[in-house]
Scaffold this motif. Structure first.
Motif, PDB file in Angstrom:
ATOM      1  N   GLU A 161     -18.469   6.618   7.848  1.00 26.75           N
ATOM      2  CA  GLU A 161     -19.636   6.644   7.622  1.00 26.75           C
ATOM      3  C   GLU A 161     -20.485   5.434   8.612  1.00 26.75           C
ATOM      4  N   LEU A 177      -8.284  11.372   5.477  1.00 26.05           N
ATOM      5  CA  LEU A 177      -9.308  12.599   5.599  1.00 26.05           C
ATOM      6  C   LEU A 177      -8.473  13.756   5.704  1.00 26.05           C
ATOM      7  N   ASN A 190     -18.524  13.655   7.924  1.00 26.70           N
ATOM      8  CA  ASN A 190     -17.128  14.249   7.308  1.00 26.70           C
ATOM      9  C   ASN A 190     -16.202  14.446   8.209  1.00 26.70           C
ATOM     10  N   LEU A 191     -15.000  15.111   7.748  1.00 23.56           N
ATOM     11  CA  LEU A 191     -13.871  15.456   8.788  1.00 23.56           C
ATOM     12  C   LEU A 191     -14.373  16.580   9.303  1.00 23.56           C
ATOM     13  N   GLN A 192     -15.128  17.494   9.067  1.00 25.99           N
ATOM     14  CA  GLN A 192     -15.578  18.782   9.768  1.00 25.99           C
ATOM     15  C   GLN A 192     -16.311  18.345  10.794  1.00 25.99           C
ATOM     16  N   GLN A 193     -17.309  17.455  10.858  1.00 24.67           N
ATOM     17  CA  GLN A 193     -18.136  17.026  11.883  1.00 24.67           C
ATOM     18  C   GLN A 193     -17.329  16.122  12.899  1.00 24.67           C
ATOM     19  N   TYR A 195     -18.324   5.476  13.053  1.00 22.96           N
ATOM     20  CA  TYR A 195     -17.938   6.762  13.348  1.00 22.96           C
ATOM     21  C   TYR A 195     -17.160   6.944  14.606  1.00 22.96           C
ATOM     22  N   MET A 228     -24.642  12.237   6.062  1.00 19.51           N
ATOM     23  CA  MET A 228     -23.178  11.535   5.912  1.00 19.51           C
ATOM     24  C   MET A 228     -21.957  12.444   6.587  1.00 19.51           C
ATOM     25  N   ALA A 287     -14.938  18.404   3.923  1.00 17.89           N
ATOM     26  CA  ALA A 287     -15.923  17.481   3.261  1.00 17.89           C
ATOM     27  C   ALA A 287     -15.552  16.091   3.104  1.00 17.89           C
ATOM     28  N   ASP A 288     -14.275  15.724   3.274  1.00 17.00           N
ATOM     29  CA  ASP A 288     -13.957  14.230   3.210  1.00 17.00           C
ATOM     30  C   ASP A 288     -14.430  13.174   3.965  1.00 17.00           C
ATOM     31  N   THR A 289     -14.705  12.062   3.489  1.00 18.01           N
ATOM     32  CA  THR A 289     -15.272  11.087   4.293  1.00 18.01           C
ATOM     33  C   THR A 289     -14.938   9.715   3.827  1.00 18.01           C
ATOM     34  N   ASN A 290     -15.103   8.397   4.491  1.00 18.64           N
ATOM     35  CA  ASN A 290     -14.599   7.084   3.913  1.00 18.64           C
ATOM     36  C   ASN A 290     -15.609   6.077   4.604  1.00 18.64           C
TER      37      ASN A 290
END
Length: 228
Positions: free
Chosen positions: A168, A157, A3-6, A171, A1, A161-164
């Motif tokens: 997803e 975000l 996330n903001l870090q990625q 990207y 999944m 760990a935040d996503t939406n």
């Protein structure tokens, strides 16, 4: 999944620099604002059943734009009215709204009076004709309900760990949008134009889902609304 870090790691890698890490939160906010204004993808659409128990009902806090509103019982689509249309029709019009001084008389003439149209006014939905709400309150009164579909603004975000749903499913919208901001900040006009073109291409393709779904599967039959 995703996330903001990625996303941040990928942006720094694409830009090939680390001195802009502290600017990423601001760039992300600007990209999310642009997404709210331009992206109309399938992953943004949510639905909710809304009771029409007031003429004006506040829009959802995550509202971007309307997709459709249907009567929850019949499935009939509510019409979108402009800002100059009156709040109701005349006495002889179907489902009219009577704004005179005798609401009880109107209630006897047309007790059902479903809303057949809507418009967006400030941060509210105005339903037309305005529903006549019993006064004094009637415990037996059941308000009309509608199935409302609308496009959500992206959930911000903020944490690593935040996503939406957009991050997803689409990207590259975030990736190209942030890289465009980084290229503008780095005064790299060529790279900024390249990233903007990629961003626009991804958004355009994502926005075609409605047309593609209408033209796939069973044959599409269009009906023109006319009055004889």
């Amino acid at each position: 999944m995703a996330n903001l870090q990625q996303l941040q790691d990928d942006v720094l890698s694409w830009l090939n620099r680390r001195d802009c890490l502290g600017l990423l939160p601001g760039w992300t906010l600007m990209v999310e604002t642009e997404i709210s204004e331009t992206l109309r993808a399938r992953c943004q659409v949510v639905s909710a059943v809304q009771a029409i128990d007031a003429p004006y009902i506040a829009l959802p806090s995550d509202f971007a734009t309307m997709e459709s509103i249907r009567d929850n019982t019949t499935g009939a689509m509510l019409e979108l009215k402009d800002q100059w249309s009156p709040k109701g029709g005349g006495w002889n019009a179907p489902y009219t709204y009577f704004s005179g001084v005798y609401p009880s008389l109107y209630w006897q003439i047309n007790p059902a009076a479903p809303c057949t149209a809507y418009r967006i006014v400030a941060d509210c939905i105005e339903f037309l004709p305005h529903p006549l709400i019993p006064d004094p309150p009637d415990p037996a009164w059941v308000p009309q309900t509608v199935l409302m579909g609308y496009y959500q603004r992206p959930k911000p975000l903020l944490l690593p760990a935040d996503t939406n749903p957009i991050l997803e499913n689409l990207y590259s919208v975030y990736l190209f949008g942030l890289c465009k901001m980084g290229a503008i900040w780095g005064l790299d006009d060529d790279r900024a134009q390249q990233m903007d073109a990629q961003y626009q291409q991804v958004v355009t393709r994502a926005n075609l889902w409605k047309q593609q779904s209408d033209m796939s599967g069973a044959p599409l039959r269009s009906e023109m609304a006319v009055v004889f």
